[in-house]
Enzyme design. Structure first.
Site, PDB file in Angstrom:
ATOM      1  N   GLU A   1       0.821  -1.213   0.000  1.00  0.00           N
ATOM      2  CA  GLU A   1       0.000   0.000   0.000  1.00  0.00           C
ATOM      3  C   GLU A   1       0.856   1.264   0.000  1.00  0.00           C
ATOM      4  OE1 GLU A   1      -3.228   0.501  -0.436  1.00  0.00           O
ATOM      5  OE2 GLU A   1      -3.434  -1.636  -0.810  1.00  0.00           O
TER       6      GLU A   1
ATOM      7  N   CYS B   1     -12.746   2.031 -14.804  1.00  0.00           N
ATOM      8  CA  CYS B   1     -13.141   3.425 -14.586  1.00  0.00           C
ATOM      9  C   CYS B   1     -11.874   4.292 -14.587  1.00  0.00           C
ATOM     10  CB  CYS B   1     -13.898   3.542 -13.262  1.00  0.00           C
ATOM     11  SG  CYS B   1     -14.828   5.070 -13.125  1.00  0.00           S
TER      12      CYS B   1
ATOM     13  N   CYS C   1     -17.216   1.926 -19.735  1.00  0.00           N
ATOM     14  CA  CYS C   1     -18.513   1.812 -19.053  1.00  0.00           C
ATOM     15  C   CYS C   1     -19.311   0.597 -19.532  1.00  0.00           C
ATOM     16  CB  CYS C   1     -19.326   3.073 -19.270  1.00  0.00           C
ATOM     17  SG  CYS C   1     -18.509   4.539 -18.639  1.00  0.00           S
TER      18      CYS C   1
ATOM     19  N   CYS D   1     -18.616  -2.228 -17.360  1.00  0.00           N
ATOM     20  CA  CYS D   1     -18.590  -1.939 -15.923  1.00  0.00           C
ATOM     21  C   CYS D   1     -19.785  -2.575 -15.205  1.00  0.00           C
ATOM     22  CB  CYS D   1     -18.607  -0.433 -15.718  1.00  0.00           C
ATOM     23  SG  CYS D   1     -18.682   0.040 -13.986  1.00  0.00           S
TER      24      CYS D   1
ATOM     25  N   CYS E   1     -24.763   4.040 -12.444  1.00  0.00           N
ATOM     26  CA  CYS E   1     -23.826   5.172 -12.449  1.00  0.00           C
ATOM     27  C   CYS E   1     -24.499   6.449 -12.975  1.00  0.00           C
ATOM     28  CB  CYS E   1     -22.622   4.813 -13.318  1.00  0.00           C
ATOM     29  SG  CYS E   1     -21.414   6.134 -13.419  1.00  0.00           S
TER      30      CYS E   1
HETATM   31  S1  SF4 Z   1     -20.190   3.224 -15.581  1.00  0.00           S
HETATM   32 FE1  SF4 Z   1     -19.551   4.799 -14.121  1.00  0.00          FE
HETATM   33  S2  SF4 Z   1     -18.362   3.688 -12.583  1.00  0.00           S
HETATM   34 FE2  SF4 Z   1     -18.521   2.366 -14.373  1.00  0.00          FE
HETATM   35  S3  SF4 Z   1     -16.690   2.789 -15.628  1.00  0.00           S
HETATM   36 FE3  SF4 Z   1     -18.329   4.131 -16.362  1.00  0.00          FE
HETATM   37  S4  SF4 Z   1     -18.050   6.029 -15.232  1.00  0.00           S
HETATM   38 FE4  SF4 Z   1     -16.933   4.446 -14.119  1.00  0.00          FE
END
Ligand code: SF4
Length: 379
Positions: free
Chosen positions: A67, A222, A229, A232, A238
């Site tokens: 970390e 992201c 997205c 995602c 989102c």
């Molecule tokens: S949907 Fe939202 S959280 Fe997911 S990659 Fe796109 S901007 Fe990021």
């Protein structure tokens, strides 16, 4: 009556009536239930999480080491350093017992060298104050040098499976987009709100996996530019995506122009060896090695500054410009001019613990800091 208090027969002084205060403005929040986030992230992490060396252990020492290294540096650069450090300092007691100079030298090339000095100081405190065991509370962890709230949260979650929130750069970006935070992400209001959201979303179940999952989402999907997205797991939740703002958020700061500083350094040769010196431990690049160097004041002649430096070292002779090196630091750009010269008449330059005459081969293995490492190409 159950659930009510008897009014009694006597008189009572009327209590002052509390006037309801206007509620503090509530930031816009998404309409999804918070509980939706962690199951989606955990399911995605089970399939797409990265296999990283520090993920193969829950040992607090290894988690802490990784970390700290990851605070300002990317995964690819960290892996060899992480493995080298564990090879040399197998546990916190071994690290605490080592000289700080050795820790700094092993860190050479990773940048942000105060991390190495803090690492060593924290190891000593873990041994001296906590008997060699990492504490398991936010207060005790953040009292150790180099450990802020987010790093402490990562150690608590990953090593001890305690549901503690994290808010590193990746998580900040994810939350700013997920909740469509449109104001300055560096403001104190943002700081407070982002920590609240981070805390809200952290699940009680499997917090160690959740911490790694949300960091991975920021690192792999992201991303700062062109977030993926469509792949995602949080896409349907989102707000930034819904508003078409995923590329715009978090708002970027217009960076001020970075100043340029000029320095000269001497590639001073004596019988096939070059002079290098160790920088003082405190201060920038503390404990790392470099060719003798000096700053050049604005408007001054670098060649004159190089000659002055040679004289200060007790040397005489002619210098010639060997070339230049550019190096970027967080708050300035370095324009380093390198002058080469023979130093047969430099009896004042003795070899001691803070200076060495090294061959080109030895220099390749010497923990020079970045700009001077680049200068080796000019030898
Ligand atoms: S949907 Fe939202 S959280 Fe997911 S990659 Fe796109 S901007 Fe990021």
């Amino acid at each position: 009556m159950a659930g009510t208090r008897s009014a009694g027969r006597g008189t009572r002084k009327a209590r002052p009536v509390r006037v309801p205060q206007p509620a503090a403005p509530v930031p816009e929040t998404p309409s999804f239930p918070r509980v939706d986030v962690s199951p989606r992230l955990l399911a995605w992490y089970g399939k797409a999480g990265r296999d990283l060396p520090w993920r193969r252990t829950r040992d607090p020492y290894s988690v802490w080491l990784s970390e700290i290294m990851l605070q300002q540096t990317g995964v690819v650069a960290v892996i060899p350093y992480y493995e080298r450090f564990l090879g040399r300092f197998s546990d916190v007691a071994v690290l605490a017992a080592a000289p700080v100079e050795e820790v700094v030298e092993l860190w050479a090339g990773l940048g942000y060298y105060s991390r190495a000095r803090n690492l060593h100081a924290a190891a000593r405190q873990v041994v001296e104050i906590h008997g060699g065991h990492f504490p398991q509370s936010l207060e005790e962890l953040t009292a150790l040098p180099g450990i802020g709230r987010s790093t402490a949260g990562a150690i608590l979650a990953i090593a001890f499976d305690i549901p503690a929130p994290i808010l590193d750069g990746n998580v900040r970006r994810v939350l700013c987009r997920l909740f469509a935070w449109q104001d300055d992400p560096r403001s104190s209001a943002a700081e407070k709100q982002l920590w609240n959201w981070a805390e809200d979303l952290t699940p009680v179940e499997r917090p160690h996996h959740y911490a790694q999952a949300i960091m991975d989402l920021g690192a792999t999907l992201c991303t700062p530019r062109s977030p993926a997205c469509e792949r995602c797991p949080l896409e349907s939740l989102c707000r930034a995506r819904a508003l078409g703002l995923e590329e715009e958020l978090p708002r970027r700061r217009v960076k001020p122009a970075v100043p340029i500083r000029i320095q000269v350094a001497l590639l001073l040769e004596q019988e096939g060896r070059f002079l290098v010196r160790r920088r003082p431990l405190s201060g920038m690049l503390g404990g790392l090695w470099e060719f003798p160097a000096a700053a050049v004041a604005a408007g001054s002649d670098p060649a004159a500054a190089a000659s002055r430096l040679l004289r200060d070292l007790g040397g005489t002779g002619t210098l010639r410009l060997a070339g230049g090196v550019d190096h970027v630091y967080s708050h300035f750009k370095l324009d380093l001019r390198l002058y080469r010269g023979l130093a047969p008449e430099a009896p004042g330059i003795a070899e001691d613990v803070e200076s060495r005459w090294l061959t080109a081969t030895e220099l390749a293995g010497c923990p020079l800091h970045g700009a001077h490492k680049k200068a080796l190409a000019l030898l």
